[in-house]
Design a protein around this motif. Structure first.
Motif, PDB file in Angstrom:
ATOM      1  N   GLU A  97       0.157  26.394 -16.670  1.00  0.00           N
ATOM      2  CA  GLU A  97       0.302  27.440 -15.647  1.00  0.00           C
ATOM      3  C   GLU A  97       1.095  28.621 -16.193  1.00  0.00           C
ATOM      4  OE1 GLU A  97       2.102  25.492 -12.366  1.00  0.00           O
ATOM      5  OE2 GLU A  97       0.318  24.314 -11.833  1.00  0.00           O
ATOM      6  N   GLN A  98       2.113  28.331 -16.988  1.00  0.00           N
ATOM      7  CA  GLN A  98       2.925  29.405 -17.557  1.00  0.00           C
ATOM      8  C   GLN A  98       2.154  30.172 -18.618  1.00  0.00           C
ATOM      9  OE1 GLN A  98       5.391  30.138 -15.884  1.00  0.00           O
ATOM     10  NE2 GLN A  98       7.235  28.940 -16.279  1.00  0.00           N
ATOM     11  N   ILE A  99       1.387  29.455 -19.422  1.00  0.00           N
ATOM     12  CA  ILE A  99       0.673  30.077 -20.542  1.00  0.00           C
ATOM     13  C   ILE A  99      -0.412  31.040 -20.042  1.00  0.00           C
ATOM     14  CG2 ILE A  99      -0.849  29.619 -22.509  1.00  0.00           C
ATOM     15  CD1 ILE A  99       2.157  29.124 -22.951  1.00  0.00           C
ATOM     16  N   GLN A 100      -0.903  30.837 -18.830  1.00  0.00           N
ATOM     17  CA  GLN A 100      -1.908  31.736 -18.288  1.00  0.00           C
ATOM     18  C   GLN A 100      -1.379  33.163 -18.188  1.00  0.00           C
ATOM     19  OE1 GLN A 100      -5.062  30.536 -17.870  1.00  0.00           O
ATOM     20  NE2 GLN A 100      -4.045  28.739 -18.717  1.00  0.00           N
ATOM     21  N   ASN A 101      -0.054  33.315 -18.212  1.00  0.00           N
ATOM     22  CA  ASN A 101       0.549  34.630 -18.095  1.00  0.00           C
ATOM     23  C   ASN A 101       0.977  35.198 -19.452  1.00  0.00           C
ATOM     24  OD1 ASN A 101       1.352  36.770 -16.366  1.00  0.00           O
ATOM     25  ND2 ASN A 101       3.479  36.152 -16.565  1.00  0.00           N
ATOM     26  N   VAL A 102       0.659  34.497 -20.537  1.00  0.00           N
ATOM     27  CA  VAL A 102       1.066  34.963 -21.860  1.00  0.00           C
ATOM     28  C   VAL A 102      -0.042  35.787 -22.498  1.00  0.00           C
ATOM     29  CG1 VAL A 102       1.688  34.210 -24.198  1.00  0.00           C
ATOM     30  CG2 VAL A 102       2.625  33.018 -22.224  1.00  0.00           C
ATOM     31  N   GLU A 103       0.341  36.919 -23.072  1.00  0.00           N
ATOM     32  CA  GLU A 103      -0.660  37.787 -23.704  1.00  0.00           C
ATOM     33  C   GLU A 103      -1.295  37.099 -24.907  1.00  0.00           C
ATOM     34  OE1 GLU A 103      -0.727  42.410 -24.906  1.00  0.00           O
ATOM     35  OE2 GLU A 103       0.716  41.201 -26.010  1.00  0.00           O
ATOM     36  N   MET A 158       7.982  36.823 -30.697  1.00  0.00           N
ATOM     37  CA  MET A 158       8.286  36.403 -29.335  1.00  0.00           C
ATOM     38  C   MET A 158       7.097  36.709 -28.430  1.00  0.00           C
ATOM     39  SD  MET A 158      10.497  35.057 -27.258  1.00  0.00           S
ATOM     40  CE  MET A 158      12.031  35.134 -28.159  1.00  0.00           C
ATOM     41  N   ILE A 159       6.744  35.766 -27.572  1.00  0.00           N
ATOM     42  CA  ILE A 159       5.613  35.977 -26.678  1.00  0.00           C
ATOM     43  C   ILE A 159       5.934  37.053 -25.637  1.00  0.00           C
ATOM     44  CG2 ILE A 159       4.688  33.663 -26.966  1.00  0.00           C
ATOM     45  CD1 ILE A 159       6.038  32.897 -24.331  1.00  0.00           C
ATOM     46  N   LYS A 160       4.874  37.662 -25.104  1.00  0.00           N
ATOM     47  CA  LYS A 160       5.017  38.658 -24.038  1.00  0.00           C
ATOM     48  C   LYS A 160       4.223  38.224 -22.822  1.00  0.00           C
ATOM     49  CE  LYS A 160       5.507  42.760 -26.997  1.00  0.00           C
ATOM     50  NZ  LYS A 160       4.912  44.081 -27.328  1.00  0.00           N
ATOM     51  N   SER A 161       4.731  38.578 -21.668  1.00  0.00           N
ATOM     52  CA  SER A 161       3.994  38.341 -20.433  1.00  0.00           C
ATOM     53  C   SER A 161       2.878  39.371 -20.311  1.00  0.00           C
ATOM     54  CB  SER A 161       4.940  38.443 -19.233  1.00  0.00           C
ATOM     55  OG  SER A 161       4.216  38.489 -18.016  1.00  0.00           O
ATOM     56  N   MET A 162       1.805  39.016 -19.603  1.00  0.00           N
ATOM     57  CA  MET A 162       0.740  39.984 -19.354  1.00  0.00           C
ATOM     58  C   MET A 162       1.027  40.837 -18.129  1.00  0.00           C
ATOM     59  SD  MET A 162      -3.059  38.514 -20.181  1.00  0.00           S
ATOM     60  CE  MET A 162      -2.838  36.845 -19.595  1.00  0.00           C
ATOM     61  N   THR A 163       2.001  40.466 -17.308  1.00  0.00           N
ATOM     62  CA  THR A 163       2.276  41.204 -16.088  1.00  0.00           C
ATOM     63  C   THR A 163       3.499  42.084 -16.271  1.00  0.00           C
ATOM     64  OG1 THR A 163       3.668  39.433 -15.185  1.00  0.00           O
ATOM     65  CG2 THR A 163       1.315  39.342 -14.693  1.00  0.00           C
ATOM     66  N   GLY A 164       3.490  43.227 -15.619  1.00  0.00           N
ATOM     67  CA  GLY A 164       4.629  44.113 -15.709  1.00  0.00           C
ATOM     68  C   GLY A 164       4.331  45.473 -15.109  1.00  0.00           C
ATOM     69  N   ARG A 178       7.681  43.292 -20.019  1.00  0.00           N
ATOM     70  CA  ARG A 178       6.848  42.194 -20.499  1.00  0.00           C
ATOM     71  C   ARG A 178       7.616  41.320 -21.493  1.00  0.00           C
ATOM     72  NH1 ARG A 178       2.785  44.426 -23.585  1.00  0.00           N
ATOM     73  NH2 ARG A 178       1.630  42.487 -23.512  1.00  0.00           N
ATOM     74  N   GLN A 179       8.459  41.943 -22.299  1.00  0.00           N
ATOM     75  CA  GLN A 179       9.262  41.185 -23.264  1.00  0.00           C
ATOM     76  C   GLN A 179      10.313  40.328 -22.556  1.00  0.00           C
ATOM     77  OE1 GLN A 179      10.716  44.282 -25.818  1.00  0.00           O
ATOM     78  NE2 GLN A 179       8.840  44.375 -27.044  1.00  0.00           N
ATOM     79  N   ARG A 180      10.942  40.896 -21.503  1.00  0.00           N
ATOM     80  CA  ARG A 180      11.935  40.113 -20.754  1.00  0.00           C
ATOM     81  C   ARG A 180      11.286  38.902 -20.093  1.00  0.00           C
ATOM     82  NH1 ARG A 180      13.968  45.230 -19.095  1.00  0.00           N
ATOM     83  NH2 ARG A 180      12.983  45.008 -17.047  1.00  0.00           N
ATOM     84  N   GLU A 181      10.137  39.120 -19.460  1.00  0.00           N
ATOM     85  CA  GLU A 181       9.435  38.004 -18.832  1.00  0.00           C
ATOM     86  C   GLU A 181       8.952  37.004 -19.878  1.00  0.00           C
ATOM     87  OE1 GLU A 181       6.386  39.155 -16.144  1.00  0.00           O
ATOM     88  OE2 GLU A 181       7.740  40.242 -14.802  1.00  0.00           O
TER      89      GLU A 181
END
Length: 294
Positions: A288-294, A1-7, A148-151
């Motif tokens: 735009e969304q992928i820019q926030n994916v680790e 599962m992908i993770k967000s870079m922000t948190g 990050r996992q929730r996002e």
């Protein structure tokens, strides 16, 4: 599962007789960029803190704030261990005496020595201090990971829904091709008849058939559609991967845009062109969304 870079993550724990507070903030960054603000007696362990960060994050701007007594990320308060301070002063007096230096040991001399006032207040020093502080840093990073996992799960649902929209529109473009070719044949037949009224019908039919064949070849998007659908499948596969895939997804989006642009350049039909524009709009939203994916 992908993770967000922000948190954001936070944890507190007892180290010796004092409470240690750790805050971790992460935002987008192309690479892993690390900054730590540590109290004086933990500054020597910045490398160890970075090691813990690398175990949880592959890229992003990561800021770690550590403070004693719950002082928070922005401030700290001064803690003094008088026993340690006396020991530091005694060592400085011996060094001055051995070096033949004049003058007395003053407060500014103690402040210039890392941990000279015993900032931990617990008497813990060296590896013992870090062994107690490390689990608190680890807990803050795990708290950050949960967010990050929730996002990342929210991003995953949004992106997958957009991929479905893209695939449906691409299939609609492909499905319109027979109708587009028939409309082209009828349009060419009318035009040729107007231009060469005196020619036999079979000549007109042959000429129209030739033009339709040429048009069909120029407007054939089957290869692009096959590659685009393959990219969509690969994109879904990467979304399910455990490792950081943000850069791979970004590259794959570029390839998908290239195929869509080619399809758009071959479309001579208004409805198909509209569908291509909608696909490009969805790809831009995914980018735009992928820019926030680790």
């Amino acid at each position: 599962m992908i993770k967000s870079m922000t948190g954001y993550g936070r944890a507190e724990g007892m180290v010796g007789a004092r409470r240690l507070a750790v805050e971790v903030k992460a935002v987008n960054h192309r690479f892993l960029n690390f900054f730590a603000k540590l109290p004086g007696d933990l500054q020597r362990y910045e490398g160890e803190v970075l090691g813990l960060v690398k175990a949880h994050l592959q890229r992003g701007q990561v800021n770690v704030f550590v403070a004693w007594d719950g002082a928070g990320a922005e401030g700290g308060g001064l803690a003094v261990n008088l026993e340690v301070a006396r020991g530091t002063a005694e060592v400085l007096r011996r060094v001055a005496l051995a070096a033949g230096l004049p003058g007395e040991v003053r407060l500014e001399h103690l402040l210039a020595v890392p941990g000279g006032l015993g900032g931990s207040g617990a008497g813990a020093r060296g590896e013992e201090l870090w062994s107690e502080a490390a689990p608190v840093v680890e807990a803050a990073l795990k708290d950050l990971d949960r967010l990050r996992q929730r996002e990342g799960a929210d991003l995953d649902r949004d992106v997958r829904a957009r991929l479905e929209e893209i695939e449906a529109r691409v299939l609609a473009v492909e499905a319109r091709r027979p109708q587009v070719l028939e409309e082209c044949r009828q349009r060419l037949h009318r035009r040729v008849q107007e231009l060469v009224k005196d020619l036999p019908a079979e000549v007109v039919a042959d000429r129209v058939a030739l033009e339709v064949v040429l048009f069909a070849d120029r407007s054939d998007v089957s290869e692009e559609v096959v590659r685009l659908r393959s990219h969509l499948d690969k994109f879904r596969e990467l979304l399910a991967a455990d490792a950081g895939v943000g850069r791979k997804l970004d590259f794959l989006l570029q390839e998908m845009n290239r195929e869509v642009n080619t399809i758009g350049s071959k479309c001579a039909d208004a409805d198909a062109s509209r569908l291509v524009v909608e696909v490009k709009a969805e790809l831009e939203k995914i980018r735009e969304q992928i820019q926030n994916v680790e």
